[in-house]
Design a protein around this motif. Structure first.
Motif, PDB file in Angstrom:
ATOM      1  N   ALA A  63       8.217  23.651  -1.598  1.00  0.00           N
ATOM      2  CA  ALA A  63       9.619  23.899  -1.271  1.00  0.00           C
ATOM      3  C   ALA A  63      10.391  24.305  -2.529  1.00  0.00           C
ATOM      4  O   ALA A  63      11.317  25.119  -2.451  1.00  0.00           O
ATOM      5  CB  ALA A  63      10.245  22.668  -0.631  1.00  0.00           C
ATOM      6  N   GLU A  64       9.994  23.779  -3.662  1.00  0.00           N
ATOM      7  CA  GLU A  64      10.624  24.170  -4.925  1.00  0.00           C
ATOM      8  C   GLU A  64      10.442  25.663  -5.189  1.00  0.00           C
ATOM      9  O   GLU A  64      11.326  26.310  -5.750  1.00  0.00           O
ATOM     10  CB  GLU A  64      10.069  23.347  -6.091  1.00  0.00           C
ATOM     11  CG  GLU A  64      10.569  21.924  -6.136  1.00  0.00           C
ATOM     12  CD  GLU A  64      12.072  21.830  -6.333  1.00  0.00           C
ATOM     13  OE1 GLU A  64      12.617  22.572  -7.191  1.00  0.00           O
ATOM     14  OE2 GLU A  64      12.705  21.026  -5.628  1.00  0.00           O
ATOM     15  N   ARG A  65       9.287  26.207  -4.766  1.00  0.00           N
ATOM     16  CA  ARG A  65       9.048  27.647  -4.919  1.00  0.00           C
ATOM     17  C   ARG A  65      10.064  28.462  -4.134  1.00  0.00           C
ATOM     18  O   ARG A  65      10.466  29.540  -4.561  1.00  0.00           O
ATOM     19  CB  ARG A  65       7.642  28.008  -4.400  1.00  0.00           C
ATOM     20  CG  ARG A  65       6.585  27.904  -5.416  1.00  0.00           C
ATOM     21  CD  ARG A  65       5.274  28.532  -5.030  1.00  0.00           C
ATOM     22  NE  ARG A  65       5.118  29.051  -3.697  1.00  0.00           N
ATOM     23  CZ  ARG A  65       4.010  28.931  -2.970  1.00  0.00           C
ATOM     24  NH1 ARG A  65       2.974  28.285  -3.435  1.00  0.00           N
ATOM     25  NH2 ARG A  65       3.936  29.455  -1.764  1.00  0.00           N
ATOM     26  N   LEU A  66      10.458  27.961  -2.967  1.00  0.00           N
ATOM     27  CA  LEU A  66      11.411  28.690  -2.130  1.00  0.00           C
ATOM     28  C   LEU A  66      12.755  28.877  -2.818  1.00  0.00           C
ATOM     29  O   LEU A  66      13.436  29.864  -2.590  1.00  0.00           O
ATOM     30  CB  LEU A  66      11.632  27.968  -0.795  1.00  0.00           C
ATOM     31  CG  LEU A  66      10.533  28.084   0.231  1.00  0.00           C
ATOM     32  CD1 LEU A  66      10.824  27.180   1.421  1.00  0.00           C
ATOM     33  CD2 LEU A  66      10.374  29.523   0.688  1.00  0.00           C
ATOM     34  N   ILE A  67      13.126  27.918  -3.631  1.00  0.00           N
ATOM     35  CA  ILE A  67      14.461  27.965  -4.253  1.00  0.00           C
ATOM     36  C   ILE A  67      14.407  28.302  -5.729  1.00  0.00           C
ATOM     37  O   ILE A  67      15.430  28.240  -6.414  1.00  0.00           O
ATOM     38  CB  ILE A  67      15.204  26.625  -4.027  1.00  0.00           C
ATOM     39  CG1 ILE A  67      14.420  25.458  -4.620  1.00  0.00           C
ATOM     40  CG2 ILE A  67      15.502  26.416  -2.550  1.00  0.00           C
ATOM     41  CD1 ILE A  67      15.178  24.148  -4.654  1.00  0.00           C
ATOM     42  N   SER A  68      13.258  28.702  -6.219  1.00  0.00           N
ATOM     43  CA  SER A  68      13.089  28.931  -7.657  1.00  0.00           C
ATOM     44  C   SER A  68      13.984  30.053  -8.193  1.00  0.00           C
ATOM     45  O   SER A  68      14.309  30.046  -9.383  1.00  0.00           O
ATOM     46  CB  SER A  68      11.628  29.211  -7.993  1.00  0.00           C
ATOM     47  OG  SER A  68      11.193  30.403  -7.363  1.00  0.00           O
ATOM     48  N   ASP A  69      14.381  30.991  -7.362  1.00  0.00           N
ATOM     49  CA  ASP A  69      15.241  32.089  -7.822  1.00  0.00           C
ATOM     50  C   ASP A  69      16.728  31.763  -7.715  1.00  0.00           C
ATOM     51  O   ASP A  69      17.564  32.593  -8.076  1.00  0.00           O
ATOM     52  CB  ASP A  69      14.954  33.366  -7.034  1.00  0.00           C
ATOM     53  CG  ASP A  69      13.611  33.980  -7.387  1.00  0.00           C
ATOM     54  OD1 ASP A  69      13.132  33.756  -8.514  1.00  0.00           O
ATOM     55  OD2 ASP A  69      13.038  34.671  -6.529  1.00  0.00           O
ATOM     56  N   LEU A  70      17.053  30.576  -7.220  1.00  0.00           N
ATOM     57  CA  LEU A  70      18.460  30.201  -7.074  1.00  0.00           C
ATOM     58  C   LEU A  70      18.946  29.484  -8.327  1.00  0.00           C
ATOM     59  O   LEU A  70      18.177  28.823  -9.023  1.00  0.00           O
ATOM     60  CB  LEU A  70      18.645  29.301  -5.854  1.00  0.00           C
ATOM     61  CG  LEU A  70      18.230  29.905  -4.506  1.00  0.00           C
ATOM     62  CD1 LEU A  70      18.461  28.903  -3.380  1.00  0.00           C
ATOM     63  CD2 LEU A  70      18.963  31.203  -4.236  1.00  0.00           C
ATOM     64  N   SER A  71      20.219  29.599  -8.591  1.00  0.00           N
ATOM     65  CA  SER A  71      20.846  28.940  -9.746  1.00  0.00           C
ATOM     66  C   SER A  71      21.147  27.483  -9.412  1.00  0.00           C
ATOM     67  O   SER A  71      21.201  27.107  -8.228  1.00  0.00           O
ATOM     68  CB  SER A  71      22.153  29.661 -10.101  1.00  0.00           C
ATOM     69  OG  SER A  71      21.885  31.001 -10.428  1.00  0.00           O
ATOM     70  N   GLY A 121      22.829  24.302  -8.247  1.00  0.00           N
ATOM     71  CA  GLY A 121      23.875  24.111  -7.239  1.00  0.00           C
ATOM     72  C   GLY A 121      23.729  25.004  -6.020  1.00  0.00           C
ATOM     73  O   GLY A 121      24.259  24.689  -4.956  1.00  0.00           O
ATOM     74  N   GLU A 122      23.044  26.129  -6.157  1.00  0.00           N
ATOM     75  CA  GLU A 122      22.902  27.049  -5.023  1.00  0.00           C
ATOM     76  C   GLU A 122      22.025  26.499  -3.901  1.00  0.00           C
ATOM     77  O   GLU A 122      22.354  26.723  -2.730  1.00  0.00           O
ATOM     78  CB  GLU A 122      22.398  28.408  -5.494  1.00  0.00           C
ATOM     79  CG  GLU A 122      23.456  29.205  -6.219  1.00  0.00           C
ATOM     80  CD  GLU A 122      22.987  30.588  -6.653  1.00  0.00           C
ATOM     81  OE1 GLU A 122      23.848  31.490  -6.755  1.00  0.00           O
ATOM     82  OE2 GLU A 122      21.767  30.780  -6.871  1.00  0.00           O
ATOM     83  N   PRO A 123      20.938  25.779  -4.197  1.00  0.00           N
ATOM     84  CA  PRO A 123      20.157  25.236  -3.074  1.00  0.00           C
ATOM     85  C   PRO A 123      20.990  24.321  -2.174  1.00  0.00           C
ATOM     86  O   PRO A 123      20.914  24.406  -0.951  1.00  0.00           O
ATOM     87  CB  PRO A 123      19.025  24.460  -3.762  1.00  0.00           C
ATOM     88  CG  PRO A 123      18.866  25.132  -5.084  1.00  0.00           C
ATOM     89  CD  PRO A 123      20.271  25.542  -5.477  1.00  0.00           C
ATOM     90  N   GLU A 124      21.820  23.493  -2.774  1.00  0.00           N
ATOM     91  CA  GLU A 124      22.682  22.598  -1.995  1.00  0.00           C
ATOM     92  C   GLU A 124      23.715  23.399  -1.198  1.00  0.00           C
ATOM     93  O   GLU A 124      24.000  23.083  -0.038  1.00  0.00           O
ATOM     94  CB  GLU A 124      23.384  21.590  -2.913  1.00  0.00           C
ATOM     95  CG  GLU A 124      22.439  20.640  -3.629  1.00  0.00           C
ATOM     96  CD  GLU A 124      21.733  21.240  -4.850  1.00  0.00           C
ATOM     97  OE1 GLU A 124      20.788  20.621  -5.346  1.00  0.00           O
ATOM     98  OE2 GLU A 124      22.122  22.351  -5.303  1.00  0.00           O
ATOM     99  N   LYS A 125      24.259  24.424  -1.831  1.00  0.00           N
ATOM    100  CA  LYS A 125      25.245  25.274  -1.154  1.00  0.00           C
ATOM    101  C   LYS A 125      24.590  26.003   0.023  1.00  0.00           C
ATOM    102  O   LYS A 125      25.164  26.081   1.117  1.00  0.00           O
ATOM    103  CB  LYS A 125      25.843  26.274  -2.135  1.00  0.00           C
ATOM    104  CG  LYS A 125      26.961  27.101  -1.573  1.00  0.00           C
ATOM    105  CD  LYS A 125      27.590  27.975  -2.656  1.00  0.00           C
ATOM    106  CE  LYS A 125      28.777  28.733  -2.107  1.00  0.00           C
ATOM    107  NZ  LYS A 125      29.439  29.528  -3.151  1.00  0.00           N
TER     108      LYS A 125
END
Length: 161
Positions: free
Chosen positions: A131-139, A141-145
């Protein structure tokens, strides 16, 4: 005069490419995001011997407890025959059991077993690094947003579908 396909610009045609502003763009992007997330989660579940369709049922059972098959079908977006196959698979694996529903001789409730709970918990452990791979390109705070926005989108306050 009639119009033919050459009269339309490609800018007005729906795509799922970044920047598309067509009325279909959001749905298409959500579909692509779903495919990507589903592929990653399927990868996490594969070593455990279950598929997303099985895990979706286990999620409902963990959340709601024993649930009749018709409600499982509705909650997972599966048809009646499909949910029967999934529950058959879960029963064969010892992950769920069917039980009679008091007062309704035809209905069967599906209940998760202790083994199903163990697999459910193991799946979460296995999925965390993927799941961390899914959000690796986000800055930061962005995953929570993103989670907040998708939650509000999927569960509108006014109950509208």
């Amino acid at each position: 005069m009639g119009t033919d396909a050459s009269d339309h610009t490609t800018a007005s045609r729906a795509t799922d490419r970044p920047g598309d502003a067509s009325p279909f763009a959001l749905g298409l992007l959500l579909r692509r995001a779903h495919w990507r997330a589903a592929a990653v989660m399927a990868e996490a579940l594969r070593p455990l011997g279950v598929e997303l369709r099985h895990f979706a049922v286990l999620m409902v059972l963990v959340d709601r407890g024993a649930t009749v098959q018709r409600d499982l079908a509705a909650e997972t977006g599966t048809d009646k025959a499909g949910i029967m196959r999934v529950v058959d698979d879960l029963e064969r694996r010892g992950l769920a059991v069917r039980k009679a529903v008091p007062g309704d001789r035809r209905a069967r409730a599906v209940e998760i077993t202790d083994q199903g709970i163990e697999l459910f918990d193991a799946a979460h452990v296995a999925a965390a690094p993927l799941a961390e791979r899914l959000i690796s390109d986000l800055s930061p705070g962005e995953p929570e947003k993103l989670r907040d926005l998708l939650t509000r989108f999927a569960y509108p306050a006014d109950g509208e579908s």
